[in-house]
Design a protein around this motif. Structure first.
Motif, PDB file in Angstrom:
ATOM      1  N   LEU A 210       0.830  -1.204   0.000  1.00 29.54           N
ATOM      2  CA  LEU A 210       0.000   0.000   0.000  1.00 29.54           C
ATOM      3  C   LEU A 210       0.866   1.258   0.000  1.00 29.54           C
ATOM      4  O   LEU A 210       0.635   2.187  -0.788  1.00 29.54           O
ATOM      5  CB  LEU A 210      -0.914  -0.006   1.223  1.00 29.54           C
ATOM      6  N   ALA A 211       1.878   1.292   0.862  1.00 26.03           N
ATOM      7  CA  ALA A 211       2.757   2.460   0.941  1.00 26.03           C
ATOM      8  C   ALA A 211       3.519   2.659  -0.366  1.00 26.03           C
ATOM      9  O   ALA A 211       3.662   3.795  -0.845  1.00 26.03           O
ATOM     10  CB  ALA A 211       3.734   2.281   2.109  1.00 26.03           C
ATOM     11  N   ALA A 212       3.999   1.573  -0.939  1.00 28.35           N
ATOM     12  CA  ALA A 212       4.721   1.677  -2.210  1.00 28.35           C
ATOM     13  C   ALA A 212       3.795   2.165  -3.319  1.00 28.35           C
ATOM     14  O   ALA A 212       4.192   2.989  -4.154  1.00 28.35           O
ATOM     15  CB  ALA A 212       5.310   0.318  -2.572  1.00 28.35           C
ATOM     16  N   GLY A 213       2.575   1.662  -3.335  1.00 26.84           N
ATOM     17  CA  GLY A 213       1.629   2.088  -4.362  1.00 26.84           C
ATOM     18  C   GLY A 213       1.280   3.558  -4.254  1.00 26.84           C
ATOM     19  O   GLY A 213       1.246   4.285  -5.254  1.00 26.84           O
ATOM     20  N   LEU A 214       1.030   4.029  -3.035  1.00 22.01           N
ATOM     21  CA  LEU A 214       0.709   5.445  -2.846  1.00 22.01           C
ATOM     22  C   LEU A 214       1.911   6.328  -3.145  1.00 22.01           C
ATOM     23  O   LEU A 214       1.764   7.434  -3.668  1.00 22.01           O
ATOM     24  CB  LEU A 214       0.226   5.676  -1.404  1.00 22.01           C
ATOM     25  N   SER A 215       3.101   5.836  -2.809  1.00 24.24           N
ATOM     26  CA  SER A 215       4.316   6.598  -3.138  1.00 24.24           C
ATOM     27  C   SER A 215       4.478   6.711  -4.645  1.00 24.24           C
ATOM     28  O   SER A 215       4.892   7.751  -5.170  1.00 24.24           O
ATOM     29  CB  SER A 215       5.543   5.913  -2.531  1.00 24.24           C
ATOM     30  N   GLY A 216       4.150   5.626  -5.341  1.00 26.54           N
ATOM     31  CA  GLY A 216       4.213   5.657  -6.795  1.00 26.54           C
ATOM     32  C   GLY A 216       3.200   6.606  -7.396  1.00 26.54           C
ATOM     33  O   GLY A 216       3.383   7.108  -8.513  1.00 26.54           O
ATOM     34  N   ALA A 217       2.123   6.890  -6.662  1.00 29.72           N
ATOM     35  CA  ALA A 217       1.106   7.835  -7.132  1.00 29.72           C
ATOM     36  C   ALA A 217       1.413   9.256  -6.689  1.00 29.72           C
ATOM     37  O   ALA A 217       0.556  10.138  -6.755  1.00 29.72           O
ATOM     38  CB  ALA A 217      -0.262   7.418  -6.605  1.00 29.72           C
ATOM     39  N   ASN A 218       2.662   9.480  -6.195  1.00 31.06           N
ATOM     40  CA  ASN A 218       3.138  10.800  -5.786  1.00 31.06           C
ATOM     41  C   ASN A 218       2.388  11.370  -4.587  1.00 31.06           C
ATOM     42  O   ASN A 218       2.232  12.589  -4.446  1.00 31.06           O
ATOM     43  CB  ASN A 218       3.059  11.799  -6.957  1.00 31.06           C
ATOM     44  N   ALA A 219       1.906  10.496  -3.702  1.00 32.76           N
ATOM     45  CA  ALA A 219       1.281  10.970  -2.468  1.00 32.76           C
ATOM     46  C   ALA A 219       2.364  11.434  -1.505  1.00 32.76           C
ATOM     47  O   ALA A 219       3.515  11.007  -1.576  1.00 32.76           O
ATOM     48  CB  ALA A 219       0.474   9.842  -1.834  1.00 32.76           C
TER      49      ALA A 219
ATOM     50  N   ALA B 198       7.884  11.345   0.224  1.00 31.96           N
ATOM     51  CA  ALA B 198       7.537   9.931   0.066  1.00 31.96           C
ATOM     52  C   ALA B 198       8.499   9.209  -0.857  1.00 31.96           C
ATOM     53  O   ALA B 198       8.761   8.015  -0.687  1.00 31.96           O
ATOM     54  CB  ALA B 198       6.107   9.810  -0.469  1.00 31.96           C
ATOM     55  N   ARG B 199       9.035   9.924  -1.866  1.00 33.70           N
ATOM     56  CA  ARG B 199       9.968   9.294  -2.799  1.00 33.70           C
ATOM     57  C   ARG B 199      11.226   8.807  -2.079  1.00 33.70           C
ATOM     58  O   ARG B 199      11.797   7.775  -2.417  1.00 33.70           O
ATOM     59  CB  ARG B 199      10.356  10.292  -3.906  1.00 33.70           C
ATOM     60  N   ASP B 200      11.662   9.594  -1.085  1.00 33.02           N
ATOM     61  CA  ASP B 200      12.827   9.187  -0.296  1.00 33.02           C
ATOM     62  C   ASP B 200      12.440   8.131   0.746  1.00 33.02           C
ATOM     63  O   ASP B 200      13.207   7.204   1.010  1.00 33.02           O
ATOM     64  CB  ASP B 200      13.444  10.404   0.406  1.00 33.02           C
ATOM     65  N   ALA B 201      11.254   8.305   1.308  1.00 30.54           N
ATOM     66  CA  ALA B 201      10.809   7.378   2.348  1.00 30.54           C
ATOM     67  C   ALA B 201      10.587   5.975   1.803  1.00 30.54           C
ATOM     68  O   ALA B 201      10.844   4.982   2.494  1.00 30.54           O
ATOM     69  CB  ALA B 201       9.516   7.893   2.993  1.00 30.54           C
ATOM     70  N   VAL B 202      10.122   5.875   0.548  1.00 30.86           N
ATOM     71  CA  VAL B 202       9.825   4.561  -0.006  1.00 30.86           C
ATOM     72  C   VAL B 202      11.104   3.734  -0.164  1.00 30.86           C
ATOM     73  O   VAL B 202      11.081   2.510   0.018  1.00 30.86           O
ATOM     74  CB  VAL B 202       9.082   4.683  -1.358  1.00 30.86           C
ATOM     75  N   SER B 203      12.216   4.388  -0.468  1.00 28.21           N
ATOM     76  CA  SER B 203      13.485   3.652  -0.590  1.00 28.21           C
ATOM     77  C   SER B 203      13.898   3.069   0.753  1.00 28.21           C
ATOM     78  O   SER B 203      14.298   1.898   0.848  1.00 28.21           O
ATOM     79  CB  SER B 203      14.580   4.580  -1.114  1.00 28.21           C
ATOM     80  N   ALA B 204      13.778   3.881   1.801  1.00 29.80           N
ATOM     81  CA  ALA B 204      14.107   3.391   3.142  1.00 29.80           C
ATOM     82  C   ALA B 204      13.131   2.304   3.574  1.00 29.80           C
ATOM     83  O   ALA B 204      13.512   1.319   4.219  1.00 29.80           O
ATOM     84  CB  ALA B 204      14.076   4.553   4.138  1.00 29.80           C
TER      85      ALA B 204
END
Length: 281
Positions: free
Chosen positions: A49-58, A190-196
């Motif tokens: 879910l987090a990865a998907g929302l991050s991919g949607a630029n949330a 979120a773009r940075d957070a998703v990597s971590a």
């Protein structure tokens, strides 16, 4: 007098041998099964879910809010599912117990014949199992327990099992679900957070998979790799799908559908390889 001494010696020798040999069988199957169900879902579903929302630029705040809401709802849902499953097992046992008790009273000869048939399946000859059958007929409770276990394959459920299962699954889900959300609590983008989140969650999946393989008797390294791979595929699929469909107005709807389908698929992959093991515990 001699017979009593002989029985006393046999009983003493039996206790000596039992005390001398300590069994090392794994006996916490139900608890570990609940932990596996909770942690496996908790790690992978909020992760996807987090990865998907991050991919949607949330933003991180949106991802964190949605993730916590999903963890809360998922924990309640999974815990309730565990409670209902355990309660159904207990109800089934009580129903079969009552039926078997009535049959022992109404058709004792038939039930005795079933005892003989069960013992014969183990290669015991009629002259050997006849005393056992007669002894059980004199002990109705032992007879009933024997039929429940060996005829129906049902063990007496723990009356606290339903609540224990609910709390174990729910807590395990929460603990697993918070892991992929931790970076979003401290990283604003979120773009940075998703990597971590990917790094932390993959590490957690490897550790969880290794422990899962160790406790279930499978190859720990293989289990660790498989568990991490499933989580990585799920997050990558959700992230990529969100990127593809983000420009369209129905992005969020489709994204949630994808995550739901991945959720069901992951649960199947995680649990099927352990059902045979736990059914024998």
């Amino acid at each position: 007098m001699a017979g009593e001494n002989s029985r006393g010696n046999i009983e003493h020798e039996k206790q000596r041998l039992l005390n001398q040999h300590k069994e090392k069988h794994f006996t916490a199957g139900e608890i570990v099964r609940d932990i596996i169900i909770g942690v496996s879902d908790g790690l992978t579903v909020p992760f996807a879910l987090a990865a998907g929302l991050s991919g949607a630029n949330a933003t991180s705040s949106i991802v964190l809010t949605a993730g916590i809401a999903e963890v809360a709802a998922g924990a309640i849902s999974m815990g309730l599912g565990g409670y209902l499953a355990a309660k159904s097992e207990a109800d089934h046992y009580a129903k079969e117990l009552k039926r078997e008790e009535e049959e022992i009273v109404s058709v004792p000869d038939t039930e005795a014949a079933e005892v003989a048939e069960i013992l014969a399946e183990y290669g015991i000859e009629p002259h050997e199992y006849a005393p056992v059958v007669n002894a059980l007929r004199k002990r109705p409770q032992a007879w009933l327990d024997f039929m429940m276990k060996f005829e129906l394959g049902l063990g007496k459920p723990d009356p606290r099992r339903a609540l224990q299962s609910a709390f174990t699954i729910a807590i395990a889900y929460i603990l697993g679900g918070l892991v992929p959300l931790l970076p979003y609590m401290f990283i604003l983008k979120a773009r940075d957070a998703v990597s971590a989140s990917v790094i932390i969650t993959i590490a957690a999946l490897l550790i969880f998979g290794y422990a899962k393989g160790y406790f279930t008797g499978n190859k720990p390294l293989k289990s660790a790799f498989q568990t991490a791979l499933i989580g990585a595929i799920a997050s990558a699929a959700a992230f990529g799908m969100a990127k593809v469909i983000h420009p369209r107005s129905y992005c969020q709807c489709l994204n949630h559908i994808v995550i739901l389908l991945l959720h069901k698929f992951m649960r199947y992959l995680f649990l099927t390889e352990y059902l045979d093991f736990f059914s024998s515990v």
